[in-house]
Design a protein around this motif. Structure first.
Motif, PDB file in Angstrom:
ATOM      1  N   ALA A   1       1.058  -1.075  -0.101  1.00  0.00           N
ATOM      2  CA  ALA A   1      -0.009  -0.006   0.092  1.00  0.00           C
ATOM      3  C   ALA A   1       0.900   1.341  -0.030  1.00  0.00           C
ATOM      4  CB  ALA A   1      -0.890  -0.010   1.129  1.00  0.00           C
ATOM      5  N   LEU A   2       1.640   1.575  -0.998  1.00  0.00           N
ATOM      6  CA  LEU A   2       2.597   2.452  -1.246  1.00  0.00           C
ATOM      7  C   LEU A   2       2.485   2.863  -2.675  1.00  0.00           C
ATOM      8  CD1 LEU A   2       5.725   1.554   0.908  1.00  0.00           C
ATOM      9  CD2 LEU A   2       3.963   3.308   1.562  1.00  0.00           C
TER      10      LEU A   2
ATOM     11  N   PRO B   1       4.636  10.215   2.046  1.00  0.00           N
ATOM     12  CA  PRO B   1       3.649   9.521   1.303  1.00  0.00           C
ATOM     13  C   PRO B   1       3.580   8.106   1.857  1.00  0.00           C
ATOM     14  CG  PRO B   1       5.860   9.128   0.543  1.00  0.00           C
ATOM     15  CD  PRO B   1       5.979  10.179   1.626  1.00  0.00           C
ATOM     16  N   ARG B   2       3.218   8.180   3.146  1.00  0.00           N
ATOM     17  CA  ARG B   2       2.818   6.936   4.187  1.00  0.00           C
ATOM     18  C   ARG B   2       1.939   7.437   5.292  1.00  0.00           C
ATOM     19  NH1 ARG B   2       5.708   8.431   8.207  1.00  0.00           N
ATOM     20  NH2 ARG B   2       7.741   9.427   8.128  1.00  0.00           N
TER      21      ARG B   2
ATOM     22  N   TYR C   1      -2.043   7.161  -0.044  1.00  0.00           N
ATOM     23  CA  TYR C   1      -2.239   8.151   1.032  1.00  0.00           C
ATOM     24  C   TYR C   1      -0.804   9.234   1.051  1.00  0.00           C
ATOM     25  CZ  TYR C   1      -2.270  10.144   5.764  1.00  0.00           C
ATOM     26  OH  TYR C   1      -2.125  11.303   6.685  1.00  0.00           O
ATOM     27  N   ALA C   2      -1.225  10.453   1.372  1.00  0.00           N
ATOM     28  CA  ALA C   2       0.062  11.203   1.540  1.00  0.00           C
ATOM     29  C   ALA C   2      -0.597  12.386   2.055  1.00  0.00           C
ATOM     30  CB  ALA C   2       0.548  11.798   0.078  1.00  0.00           C
TER      31      ALA C   2
ATOM     32  N   LEU D   1      -7.005   3.390   2.277  1.00  0.00           N
ATOM     33  CA  LEU D   1      -5.848   2.847   1.841  1.00  0.00           C
ATOM     34  C   LEU D   1      -5.862   1.201   1.565  1.00  0.00           C
ATOM     35  CD1 LEU D   1      -2.824   3.687   1.287  1.00  0.00           C
ATOM     36  CD2 LEU D   1      -2.243   2.976   3.789  1.00  0.00           C
ATOM     37  N   TYR D   2      -6.598   0.553   2.218  1.00  0.00           N
ATOM     38  CA  TYR D   2      -6.677  -0.777   2.062  1.00  0.00           C
ATOM     39  C   TYR D   2      -7.563  -1.097   0.778  1.00  0.00           C
ATOM     40  CZ  TYR D   2      -8.162  -5.576   2.575  1.00  0.00           C
ATOM     41  OH  TYR D   2      -8.155  -7.019   2.283  1.00  0.00           O
ATOM     42  N   GLN D   3      -8.570  -0.248   0.614  1.00  0.00           N
ATOM     43  CA  GLN D   3      -9.464  -0.453  -0.619  1.00  0.00           C
ATOM     44  C   GLN D   3      -8.625  -0.357  -1.844  1.00  0.00           C
ATOM     45  OE1 GLN D   3     -12.586   2.790   0.259  1.00  0.00           O
ATOM     46  NE2 GLN D   3     -14.024   0.914   1.091  1.00  0.00           N
ATOM     47  N   TRP D   4      -7.850   0.620  -1.768  1.00  0.00           N
ATOM     48  CA  TRP D   4      -6.937   1.084  -2.924  1.00  0.00           C
ATOM     49  C   TRP D   4      -6.036  -0.152  -3.186  1.00  0.00           C
ATOM     50  CZ3 TRP D   4      -1.590   2.630  -2.248  1.00  0.00           C
ATOM     51  CH2 TRP D   4      -1.053   2.633  -3.739  1.00  0.00           C
TER      52      TRP D   4
END
Length: 438
Positions: A132-133, A316-317, A296-297, A336-339
């Motif tokens: 997730a990055l 960026p985390r 996410y950022a 973030l998990y969905q993405w």
């Protein structure tokens, strides 16, 4: 349930202590997790564990130390202690073997060391789970402050006056251009040694003398990194958190930090949710879109005395202050998990403003530091710092770690603070305070 191992190379043969897991003649049957949260000792990792666990996801957490309050969360189904330092090759081997044995849909990381590791070995680790990055080249732009500011400059965003400083020999020229006081910060917060056997995290420094400037540059470039020598800004610190994917901003959230630890540009320990500012809100979105930085950022700004915003950096985390966004109605760990898992990403168009959030341990530390550093630029005078700290107890607010439906992490964190900090670090700090007043 916590898993411990003293032998990194024999992970495949270790007992994980899970009732659902056993060896058979056909191999190893394992329980598959929805998400593995790394850096479990960090506040934002606990927020992610709670957020995802409450939604019925199977959550495991990993950390390279034993004192981890998040392991006691009712939503953490397995706590894993890695016997190697985060970011090291042994840590990588441990992580890969754990993923091979257990499996996870998504990996969430929140520290500079593990982000650097995941970025370097992404292809190898994504055989087991989605990370997730954001991907490169966007990630490379975001973690490098000099490149971030270059992109911001092309968009017309306000950026601090500054120069790149490679060694002590460049300090004199920087002082003539920027003056004192100044802020010296590493271009990248995490740097590897030349042979990549180890790494280290470097933080920004406020300098007020030539000697302080030279010492800071020497220390921040010890692994060959570059520093930025920037003007010192004293205005309000604001942060805009953004969830961006597929050319769409799914959520934005704004907060300002009343106090940070350390006092200059550190982690926010007292913050408030605010309406999305017209200037920094728009600038943050433009910057993210220009870089195509998915996921996410957190985009940090600092205003000058006239209220004009200047871009500081991008994280960026998941950031340490993300819990105030979650409690205000923007669940970034869920988004973030969905993405990362390829699900449809929710869109959040509003949130509650005026919420206060406090990290009490950090607030104690920054109050002590304000007394120790009295007279330094940007540091609150001691009497004002103490009164402000006490007055915060009278204001309705939430506290990091404290969730009335999941109290164990708060209890564990309090016990750890009492035993290790009050018994050691705080006593030492108060001893230094006494000496400083003599």
């Amino acid at each position: 349930m916590v898993y411990r191992s003293s032998n990194v190379e024999n992970i495949a043969d270790a007992k994980y202590g899970l009732a659902e897991q056993h060896k058979s003649s056909a191999g190893i049957t394992t329980k598959k997790y929805d998400v593995l949260v790394l850096d479990a000792a960090l506040r934002q990792s606990l927020v992610a564990i709670r957020s995802l666990g409450q939604r019925g996801l199977k959550v495991a957490a990993l950390e390279a130390e034993t004192a981890v309050p998040a392991f006691s969360s009712r939503w953490c189904q397995q706590g894993v202690i890695c016997p190697a330092n985060a970011g090291s090759e042994a840590y990588l081997n441990f992580l890969e073997r754990w993923l091979e044995q257990n499996g996870a849909n998504v990996i969430i990381a929140s520290s500079d060391s593990t982000v650097a590791l995941l970025r370097q070995y992404r292809e190898r680790l994504e055989k087991y789970a989605q990370i997730a990055l954001a991907r490169d080249p966007a990630m490379g732009l975001a973690i490098n402050k000099e490149l971030t500011l270059e992109v911001a400059g092309t968009l017309g965003l306000g950026i601090p006056r500054g120069l790149a400083v490679h060694s002590i020999q460049d300090v004199s020229a920087a002082l003539k251009e920027i003056g004192l006081p100044a802020v010296i910060k590493p271009v990248e917060s995490w740097l590897w040694s030349e042979n990549q056997e180890y790494g280290a995290r470097f933080a920004s420094r406020l300098v007020t003398t030539v000697d302080e400037a030279k010492q800071a540059v020497e220390e921040l470039t010890q692994l060959g990194g570059v520093t930025l020598f920037q003007q010192f800004l004293t205005g309000r610190r604001e942060a805009i958190s953004v969830m961006y994917a597929n050319n769409e901003v799914h959520a934005s959230f704004a907060q300002w930090a009343k106090r940070t630890e350390p006092p200059l540009g550190g982690t926010s320990v007292l913050r408030q949710s605010i309406p999305l500012p017209p200037d920094t809100g728009t600038q943050a979105e433009r910057l993210i879109r220009e870089m195509d930085l998915e996921g996410y950022a957190e985009i940090e700004f600092r205003r000058d005395r006239a209220g004009i915003p200047y871009l500081m950096e991008i994280n960026p985390r998941l950031s340490a202050s993300v819990e105030i966004a979650v409690r205000s109605g923007v669940d970034f760990p869920k988004l973030l998990y969905q993405w990362a898992s390829g699900e449809t990403i929710d869109t959040v168009s509003s949130y509650r403003v005026g919420n206060w959030m406090r990290y009490l341990k950090g607030d104690i530390m920054t109050t002590i530091e304000a007394i120790q550093q009295r007279g330094r630029p940007g540091v609150t005078p001691p009497a004002q710092a103490v009164l402000s700290f006490a007055a915060s107890f009278l204001k309705p607010m939430d506290y990091d770690y404290v969730d009335w439906h999941d109290l164990n992490p708060a209890i564990k964190a309090s016990m750890e603070f009492t035993s290790s900090w009050v018994g050691g670090a705080i006593v030492k700090r108060f001893s230094r305070l006494k000496r400083s007043f003599r």
